[in-house]
Each structure stands twice: as C-alpha cells, then as structure tokens.
Design a protein around this motif. Structure first.
Motif, PDB file in Angstrom:
ATOM      1  N   PRO A 101     133.458  39.178 -63.613  1.00  0.00           N
ATOM      2  CA  PRO A 101     134.116  40.257 -62.873  1.00  0.00           C
ATOM      3  C   PRO A 101     134.877  39.672 -61.688  1.00  0.00           C
ATOM      4  CG  PRO A 101     131.731  40.314 -62.534  1.00  0.00           C
ATOM      5  CD  PRO A 101     131.989  39.276 -63.563  1.00  0.00           C
ATOM      6  N   ASP A 120     136.358  38.327 -58.378  1.00  0.00           N
ATOM      7  CA  ASP A 120     135.823  38.041 -57.052  1.00  0.00           C
ATOM      8  C   ASP A 120     136.366  39.042 -56.039  1.00  0.00           C
ATOM      9  OD1 ASP A 120     134.121  36.049 -56.736  1.00  0.00           O
ATOM     10  OD2 ASP A 120     135.563  34.602 -55.889  1.00  0.00           O
ATOM     11  N   ALA A 141     136.671  44.872 -65.635  1.00  0.00           N
ATOM     12  CA  ALA A 141     135.666  43.809 -65.775  1.00  0.00           C
ATOM     13  C   ALA A 141     135.793  43.219 -67.177  1.00  0.00           C
ATOM     14  CB  ALA A 141     134.278  44.408 -65.586  1.00  0.00           C
ATOM     15  N   TRP A 162     124.968  40.997 -66.349  1.00  0.00           N
ATOM     16  CA  TRP A 162     125.075  42.233 -65.579  1.00  0.00           C
ATOM     17  C   TRP A 162     123.728  42.711 -65.069  1.00  0.00           C
ATOM     18  CZ3 TRP A 162     129.125  44.019 -63.263  1.00  0.00           C
ATOM     19  CH2 TRP A 162     130.403  43.685 -63.724  1.00  0.00           C
ATOM     20  N   GLY A 213     123.291  40.731 -62.074  1.00  0.00           N
ATOM     21  CA  GLY A 213     124.397  40.726 -61.118  1.00  0.00           C
ATOM     22  C   GLY A 213     124.891  42.090 -60.677  1.00  0.00           C
ATOM     23  N   LYS A 214     124.360  43.166 -61.277  1.00  0.00           N
ATOM     24  CA  LYS A 214     125.031  44.456 -61.019  1.00  0.00           C
ATOM     25  C   LYS A 214     124.854  44.953 -59.584  1.00  0.00           C
ATOM     26  CE  LYS A 214     122.079  48.142 -62.874  1.00  0.00           C
ATOM     27  NZ  LYS A 214     121.875  49.028 -64.009  1.00  0.00           N
ATOM     28  N   TYR A 258     127.241  43.086 -57.401  1.00  0.00           N
ATOM     29  CA  TYR A 258     128.649  43.443 -57.632  1.00  0.00           C
ATOM     30  C   TYR A 258     128.958  44.826 -57.058  1.00  0.00           C
ATOM     31  CZ  TYR A 258     133.280  42.946 -59.463  1.00  0.00           C
ATOM     32  OH  TYR A 258     134.647  42.815 -59.532  1.00  0.00           O
ATOM     33  N   ARG A 259     127.999  45.709 -57.156  1.00  0.00           N
ATOM     34  CA  ARG A 259     128.166  47.046 -56.526  1.00  0.00           C
ATOM     35  C   ARG A 259     128.418  46.875 -55.031  1.00  0.00           C
ATOM     36  NH1 ARG A 259     125.089  49.291 -52.344  1.00  0.00           N
ATOM     37  NH2 ARG A 259     124.856  51.545 -52.531  1.00  0.00           N
ATOM     38  N   ARG A 293     129.709  44.320 -53.585  1.00  0.00           N
ATOM     39  CA  ARG A 293     131.035  43.709 -53.397  1.00  0.00           C
ATOM     40  C   ARG A 293     132.133  44.786 -53.466  1.00  0.00           C
ATOM     41  NH1 ARG A 293     133.347  38.527 -54.164  1.00  0.00           N
ATOM     42  NH2 ARG A 293     131.242  37.742 -54.453  1.00  0.00           N
ATOM     43  N   THR A 322     127.554  49.453 -66.332  1.00  0.00           N
ATOM     44  CA  THR A 322     128.125  48.119 -66.570  1.00  0.00           C
ATOM     45  C   THR A 322     128.732  48.088 -67.983  1.00  0.00           C
ATOM     46  OG1 THR A 322     126.160  47.242 -67.626  1.00  0.00           O
ATOM     47  CG2 THR A 322     126.218  47.154 -65.208  1.00  0.00           C
TER      48      THR A 322
END
Ligand code: FAD
Length: 512
Positions: free
Chosen positions: A347, A349, A379, A388, A391-392, A395-396, A398, A421
């Motif tokens: 996904p 940056d 994504a 995911w 990492g979810k 990422y949320r 971010r 995701t």
C-alpha cells in the motif's frame, strides 16, 4: 419454450442479466451467498450511520435507463438519480483546491488560475476524450468483446489520432501542462484499477463519461441501485435466494453445465448457468477440475490483477462544510504511489485519499451534527507484498495522519469505525485477490484478453460481471449482464445452431 437459467451471484451484473433474461421469458433463479444482494455494491448500517461500502461514483446514466426500458419500465419510476455538483473537490498538498464542475465557465476560471495555457488544453482534452468515446465505444464498451477484426474496422485516421501506443499520462501531457491538472486527469485510470503511467491512452475515455456527461447519485444512497434491481427482478418473476452459497457447478459427462450444487447439498437443475462470480474464482473454486480449461485458468490467475482498496467507514462527530460529496486528497508523488501498488505490491507510503459523504445529499445517513465518511485508498490486490492482518491498524493510522496533514484531524472525533482490507473484499465478494476490477487494465491488450462470455469448454456455462467484457464499474457490469443475457437467449432460441453438450462447437463460436 422458456428455459431455466441459474445465476450464481447477485452482484449488479448478475441482477441485470437476470432482469433481461426474465424480460425475455426465461425462468431465472439467482443464488447469492451473502445475506443481501449487491456484491461489491454493499451498505453498512451502524450506530445511526449508513455507508455505501463499494461504488460511490455513478456515471453513464443512459445504461441504467436502457436496462429498465428492456424490462418495459421507466427508470424514474423506481429511482431518483440526482446530478452531483461539484463532481469532485480536489485538494493538493500545496493547498490548491479545485472543484471539478459541469459549470464550464467556473471550470475555465479555476484552470486559468493554475495555468492560462491549460484552458485551451483542457477544452481540447474534453474534445479528445469525446472522440475516444465515439470511436472506441462501439468496439470496446457497448458491443461484443473486441477482436482484431473489430479494430481494423476503426477508421485509420481516427485510430492514428487516438495514439493508442501512448500511456494515459503521456497523452494527458500533450494537452495540459499544470501538474495539478495532469494528476487530476490521470486519476481516471483508477476507475478501472489501473495506473495512469502504464494504462493505454485509450482509457482516457473514462474522463468523457465523467467530465462531459456527469456523475449521478441515487437518492437514498448508491445501494438503492442494488435494491431497485432486486425489486425489478422479483417483479419480473425472478427467484432470488440470499444466504445461498453455490458449492459447485454441475457438469455432465458431455461437458455441459446442467445445474448447481449448493453448500448444503441441494441440487438445482438448469438449462444454462451464468456465473456472476469473478471468473478466476469460478474456475478455481466452483467448476470441477476436469471441466476447467487449464490454459484459460493459467492465463487468468497469472495475469496481474487490477488494484484493490483499503476502506475506512468513519462516523465522524462534527460537520465539515469545506468538504463536498466526493473529495480527493492527492499525494505529492503520484508516480511513486502507483509504483508502490503495481511494482512493489505494497500500500502506498504516501496515499491519495478519497472521501465520499452521502450525508451531504441525504442528511439522515448520519446522526445530527455528524457525517458518514467512506474513505478509500488504492491498494495492491492481496498478495505476498503486504500482510494486512498485521499491517491494517498501522495503515489505518497512516491514512488518518494523511488527512490530518490536510487540516482534517478527526482522530478524536470518531464515534463509529469499520476497516476493510483487500483480503476482506476477496472474502466477501469472491473477487480474485480482492482486486476491484478483475485483471489489470495496464496493458494495451487487456481489453482483448478478458474471458469470453461463453466458457470455452463447458457448454451452457456463461459469465457476467466486472471480470468479463467490457470490464469493471457499475454501468460496465450492467452492459456485461446485457451481453450475457443476449448470448443465452440466442443460444436457447429454437433456431440456434448451438447443440446441447457440443463443447467444441461452443469453442468455435467463441473463437469467431
Ligand atoms: C471499494 C469499491 C469502490 C468502487 N467504486 C466504484 C465506483 O465509484 N463506480 C463504479 O462504477 N464502480 C465502482 N466499483 C466497482 C463496482 O462496484 C463493481 O465493478 C461491480 O459492482 C461488480 O459487479 P459484478 O456484477 O462483477 O458482481 P460482484 O459485485 O463481484 O458480485 C458477485 C456476487 O457473487 C456472490 N458470490 C460469490 N461466490 C458465490 C457463491 N459461491 N455462491 C453464490 N454467490 C456467490 C458474491 O457474494 C457477490 O454478491 C467499486 C468497487 C469497490 C469494491
């Protein structure tokens, strides 16, 4: 005599095919594994909020009218499609804000402030995409799947002026020079899950249906489309069974689809089976292995997928008059963003963030003093590049931090939240690796490589939906439903040369 057609999946392609088949006098049974119809067009209701979970931009009004007309009905008796204005509000990292609007004078004034030369360039671009639509529409969108013969029928002069060998971005650069406008026009590649730096210039046609024709919003929410298609189908006598997963397509010894077997073991016989499920998923999970055309399976499952999406449904305390119904917050480096997605499989940056807020048109979609934000970030399709599950949450954070940099820090204003995701999209809709639009459109040959409407090996098995011709997107899958329904009706006609069980004949017809 009417035939029985089983449709697997009540996505928009499946429902629209069912409507046309029923209108043509066939007996139709739609089987949907989820509790509600709609597939990728879903909705969530929670804590006084209502969100659409899939599409938010509806274009090509005439395709919807055409579907209702085919059923002997008038679209406006079922649904109110409101023009959306502005179409989208664009926010750039340097503070520029641009409303893309149907009001040409206002549009010209905003472009003049970016770069005076681009006024002519933008107007020429609008004319270029209208030409693209006139020239490529019949061969690539509205008709049967394109073949090399179709292409040779396009007038040479037209074909050369379209410069199909360029990428979308390279063609856009010929018209406008403001980086803001280039990024904005390149964004249309994402409407079919592609990158403007790789997709062929012909995909600029997408800009025509939005910039020249407009965006529509169904009163009540996008899900109203799925709901009225279900209603119309039922009125026409279609049986729709939800919560009803198909385990396998039954294929006879003569290589003919003769029905389906449900997850609970029930068998339903049919003269034809139409799969609205992603073709890669159908071939891998629903068709018995010996019946699968392995060459087709390899081609489809090894093709690069289109992009997927990371979605946040946010119930936000407060009202945000600076936001429109559709908003884009652009990243500073668009090329890097698409490299992250398509080259590195991670996904982005620094993502471009999209927010749709239906409460702007339908205030009852959120409690008073609140808004229902549908937040979408492009994504990569689920794959080895990113985990995911682990990492979810990061990422949320971010995505929310990105919005905070644009002055929209809502981190302490969230009263409801859900995260989806690419892996969730795959699970919920059966889409291959959670790709939103089937195979990647990043190659000039993509339109020629889509799976055929008729299965090449199994007679009586057909496909409709975003992974088939003419591709993904709500109006496009309605067109795919039209094509599949017409093909089935033609094949079932008494004068049809199609013989039951003659798979080799089917293959020859597909090739022709
Ligand atoms: C986040 C997101 C944003 C999007 N934005 C837009 C947009 O703004 N504008 C636009 O035009 N398009 C947009 N799209 C794309 C659009 O939603 C899709 O192209 C379209 O809805 C796909 O329809 P389909 O006919 O291919 O069926 P799908 O929606 O793929 O539905 C297939 C159905 O089959 C069912 N199914 C699967 N397996 C089985 C089984 N074994 N048995 C029974 N049923 C089964 C599934 O549950 C599902 O209901 C978006 C999609 C997503 C996900």
């Amino acid at each position: 005599m009417s035939k029985t057609v089983v449709v697997i999946g009540a996505g928009i392609g499946g429902l629209s095919a069912a409507i046309r088949l029923a209108a043509a006098g066939q007996r139709v049974i739609v089987l949907e594994k989820n509790a509600a119809v709609g597939g990728k067009m879903g909705e969530v209701l929670r804590a006084g909020f209502r969100w659409d979970t899939g599409p938010s931009v509806i274009t090509m009004h005439h395709v919807f009218e055409d579907l209702f007309r085919a059923a002997g009905r008038r679209l406006e008796d079922y649904i109110e499609l409101l023009p959306v204005e502005p179409l989208t509000r664009y926010f750039y990292p340097d503070g520029t804000v641009l409303d893309v609007t149907r009001d040409l004078a206002r549009m010209v004034e905003q472009i003049r402030r970016l770069d005076e030369h681009d006024v002519e360039g933008y107007l020429a671009y609008l004319s270029y995409v209208a030409r693209l639509h006139r020239v490529t529409g019949p061969a690539f969108i509205y008709g049967a799947p394109p073949t090399w013969r179709t292409v040779t029928q396009v007038a040479l002069a037209d074909a050369l002026r379209l410069e199909p060998w360029l990428t979308m971005d390279a063609a856009i650069r010929r018209y406008v020079r403001s980086p803001h406008l280039r990024q904005l026009l390149g964004r249309f590649a994402t409407y079919v899950g592609g990158s403007p730096f790789r997709a062929p210039a012909t995909l600029n046609v997408i800009a025509h249906v939005e910039l020249n024709e407009g965006i529509w919003y169904p009163r009540g929410g996008i899900y109203a489309i799925a709901a009225v298609l279900e209603r119309l189908a039922r009125e026409l006598g279609v049986t729709i069974r939800t919560g009803c997963a198909v385990k396998q397509i039954h294929v006879s010894a003569a290589s003919r689809a003769t029905g389906v077997i449900l997850a609970d073991g029930e068998q339903i016989a049919a003269d034809a089976v139409l799969s609205n499920v992603d073709v890669a998923h159908t071939l891998t999970n629903l068709l018995p292995r010996p019946a699968v055309d392995l060459r087709q399976l390899r081609a489809i499952t090894r093709a690069d997928p289109s992009c997927s999406g990371f979605i946040l449904l946010l119930g936000v305390r407060g009202e945000f008059p600076q936001l429109a119904q559709h908003n884009i917050f652009f990243s500073a480096d668009y090329r890097r963003e698409f490299d992250d997605i398509f080259r590195r499989g991670v996904p982005p940056d620094e993502p471009t963030v999209y927010i749709a807020i239906t409460a702007k048109a339908d205030p009852d979609h959120a409690p008073a003093g609140h808004e229902n934000w549908f937040v979408l970030v492009n994504a990569p399709a689920a794959g080895p590049g990113f985990d995911w599950e682990r990492g979810k949450a990061g990422y949320r954070d971010r995505v929310l931090a990105t919005l905070a940099r644009f002055g929209l820090d809502v981190r302490d204003r969230l009263v409801a939240e859900e995260v989806f995701t690419p892996a969730d999209l795959a699970r919920q809709t059966g889409s291959w690796r959670g790709a939103l639009y089937g195979a990647s459109p990043n190659s000039a040959l993509a339109a020629f490589r889509r799976p055929p409407v008729r299965d090449p090996r199994v007679a009586g098995l057909y496909y409709a939906g975003g992974t088939t011709h003419p591709g993904g997107g709500v109006p496009m899958v309605i067109l795919s439903g039209r094509l599949a329904a017409q093909t089935i009706v033609d094949d079932c006609a008494p004068e049809s040369t199609f013989r039951q069980g003659d798979a080799s004949l089917t293959a020859r017809r597909n090739a022709s």
